[in-house]
Structure formats: structure tokens, C-alpha cells
Design a protein around this motif. Structure first.
Motif, PDB file in Angstrom:
ATOM      1  N   TRP A  30     -28.196  15.013 -14.270  1.00 42.88           N
ATOM      2  CA  TRP A  30     -28.838  16.298 -14.039  1.00 42.88           C
ATOM      3  C   TRP A  30     -30.343  16.115 -14.015  1.00 42.88           C
ATOM      4  CZ3 TRP A  30     -25.463  16.115 -18.485  1.00 42.88           C
ATOM      5  CH2 TRP A  30     -26.095  15.694 -19.661  1.00 42.88           C
ATOM      6  N   LYS A  36     -33.739  21.772 -15.608  1.00 45.97           N
ATOM      7  CA  LYS A  36     -33.489  22.557 -14.394  1.00 45.97           C
ATOM      8  C   LYS A  36     -31.989  22.735 -14.164  1.00 45.97           C
ATOM      9  CE  LYS A  36     -37.840  22.575 -13.167  1.00 45.97           C
ATOM     10  NZ  LYS A  36     -38.625  23.785 -13.197  1.00 45.97           N
ATOM     11  N   LYS A  37     -31.656  23.784 -13.435  1.00 48.32           N
ATOM     12  CA  LYS A  37     -30.270  24.000 -13.028  1.00 48.32           C
ATOM     13  C   LYS A  37     -30.174  23.764 -11.532  1.00 48.32           C
ATOM     14  CE  LYS A  37     -28.701  27.179 -16.589  1.00 48.32           C
ATOM     15  NZ  LYS A  37     -28.045  28.471 -16.848  1.00 48.32           N
ATOM     16  N   LYS A  56     -27.374  23.557  -8.451  1.00 49.89           N
ATOM     17  CA  LYS A  56     -25.987  23.840  -8.058  1.00 49.89           C
ATOM     18  C   LYS A  56     -25.698  23.103  -6.763  1.00 49.89           C
ATOM     19  CE  LYS A  56     -25.136  28.101  -6.792  1.00 49.89           C
ATOM     20  NZ  LYS A  56     -24.792  29.541  -6.903  1.00 49.89           N
ATOM     21  N   MET A 111     -22.211  22.604 -11.137  1.00 45.98           N
ATOM     22  CA  MET A 111     -23.503  22.997 -11.690  1.00 45.98           C
ATOM     23  C   MET A 111     -24.030  21.862 -12.570  1.00 45.98           C
ATOM     24  SD  MET A 111     -25.829  25.452 -11.960  1.00 45.98           S
ATOM     25  CE  MET A 111     -25.107  27.069 -11.662  1.00 45.98           C
ATOM     26  N   ASP A 121     -26.511  21.301 -15.070  1.00 45.98           N
ATOM     27  CA  ASP A 121     -27.320  22.135 -15.954  1.00 45.98           C
ATOM     28  C   ASP A 121     -28.176  21.258 -16.865  1.00 45.98           C
ATOM     29  OD1 ASP A 121     -28.359  23.865 -17.830  1.00 45.98           O
ATOM     30  OD2 ASP A 121     -26.482  24.959 -18.138  1.00 45.98           O
ATOM     31  N   VAL A 153     -30.732  22.229 -18.422  1.00 46.37           N
ATOM     32  CA  VAL A 153     -31.230  23.033 -19.537  1.00 46.37           C
ATOM     33  C   VAL A 153     -30.315  22.820 -20.740  1.00 46.37           C
ATOM     34  CG1 VAL A 153     -31.739  25.381 -20.338  1.00 46.37           C
ATOM     35  CG2 VAL A 153     -32.228  24.746 -17.963  1.00 46.37           C
ATOM     36  N   ASN A 154     -29.009  22.955 -20.511  1.00 45.69           N
ATOM     37  CA  ASN A 154     -28.016  22.794 -21.586  1.00 45.69           C
ATOM     38  C   ASN A 154     -27.393  21.406 -21.597  1.00 45.69           C
ATOM     39  OD1 ASN A 154     -28.122  25.585 -22.575  1.00 45.69           O
ATOM     40  ND2 ASN A 154     -27.310  26.078 -20.558  1.00 45.69           N
ATOM     41  N   THR A 165     -20.808  21.457 -15.164  1.00 46.74           N
ATOM     42  CA  THR A 165     -19.633  22.330 -15.137  1.00 46.74           C
ATOM     43  C   THR A 165     -19.242  22.630 -13.694  1.00 46.74           C
ATOM     44  OG1 THR A 165     -20.844  24.431 -15.066  1.00 46.74           O
ATOM     45  CG2 THR A 165     -20.461  23.472 -17.254  1.00 46.74           C
ATOM     46  N   ALA A 185     -29.169  29.268 -10.189  1.00 49.88           N
ATOM     47  CA  ALA A 185     -29.716  27.917 -10.280  1.00 49.88           C
ATOM     48  C   ALA A 185     -31.139  27.904  -9.729  1.00 49.88           C
ATOM     49  CB  ALA A 185     -28.837  26.948  -9.493  1.00 49.88           C
TER      50      ALA A 185
END
Length: 99
Positions: free
Chosen positions: A16, A20-21, A23, A33, A35, A37-38, A42, A48
């Protein structure tokens, strides 16, 4: 490789963009996705920073190194919505998956 398998491999390789996100929208195959940030990968759709639209077949060709990302973009096989710099960082993501 199936999409769920790819998502798991991306999670395993932390594929990732930090903070940032991003998609990846495979149209009829759904989304993945990334992700940052987290720190999770997924198959859930959502907002996004950047959305990359590409067919599953073209993504596979890029992942296998048969199709260059820039060529895919220039020929319209890959479309980017949102922050383009995040899309540019995906070359590194693909390299992580090959490595």
C-alpha cells in the motif's frame, strides 16, 4: 491468481501507499482497497484518494511484467482518478508482489 488470493498477497507484502487509500477497480471483478491509513488490504469498496480502473486481464499482464504501467495508462487500458502521485507509487507495489 484469484482476487482474494491477490488481496492476501498484497496484505502480506504490505503493498500500500503509506497514509493513503488507493482503490483498484477491476470493473466486473470488484475492487481491492489498498488502505495505507489503516495498513490493510480489503475487498471493500469505499472512498479513496486515488482510484485506478483497469481490467483484471490487464492488471495480470502488468503484474507479470508483460505490460508496462505507463504504456497501459497512455493507451487507455489503465485510468486514474484522483491523486496521480499515488498511482505512480504503485510501480513499487507491483515490484513487491513480484519479489
Amino acid at each position: 491468481m484469484e482476487k482474494a488470493e491477490l488481496a492476501a498477497k498484497m496484505q502480506e507484502n504490505e503493498a500500500w501507499v503509506e497514509g493513503k487509500k488507493v482503490k483498484i477497480d477491476y470493473a466486473d471483478k470488484g475492487v481491492i482497497m489498498l488502505d495505507g491509513v489503516n495498513k490493510a488490504v480489503t475487498e471493500e469498496d469505499g472512498d479513496a484518494d486515488t482510484t485506478i480502473k483497469v481490467t483484471w486481464e490487464d492488471w495480470q499482464a502488468m503484474a507479470d511484467g508483460q505490460l508496462d504501467g505507463m504504456t497501459a495508462f497512455m493507451t487507455g487500458k489503465l485510468k486514474v482518478e484522483g491523486d496521480m502521485s499515488n498511482a505512480m507509487q504503485l510501480q513499487g507495489v507491483l515490484a513487491k508482489l513480484r519479489g
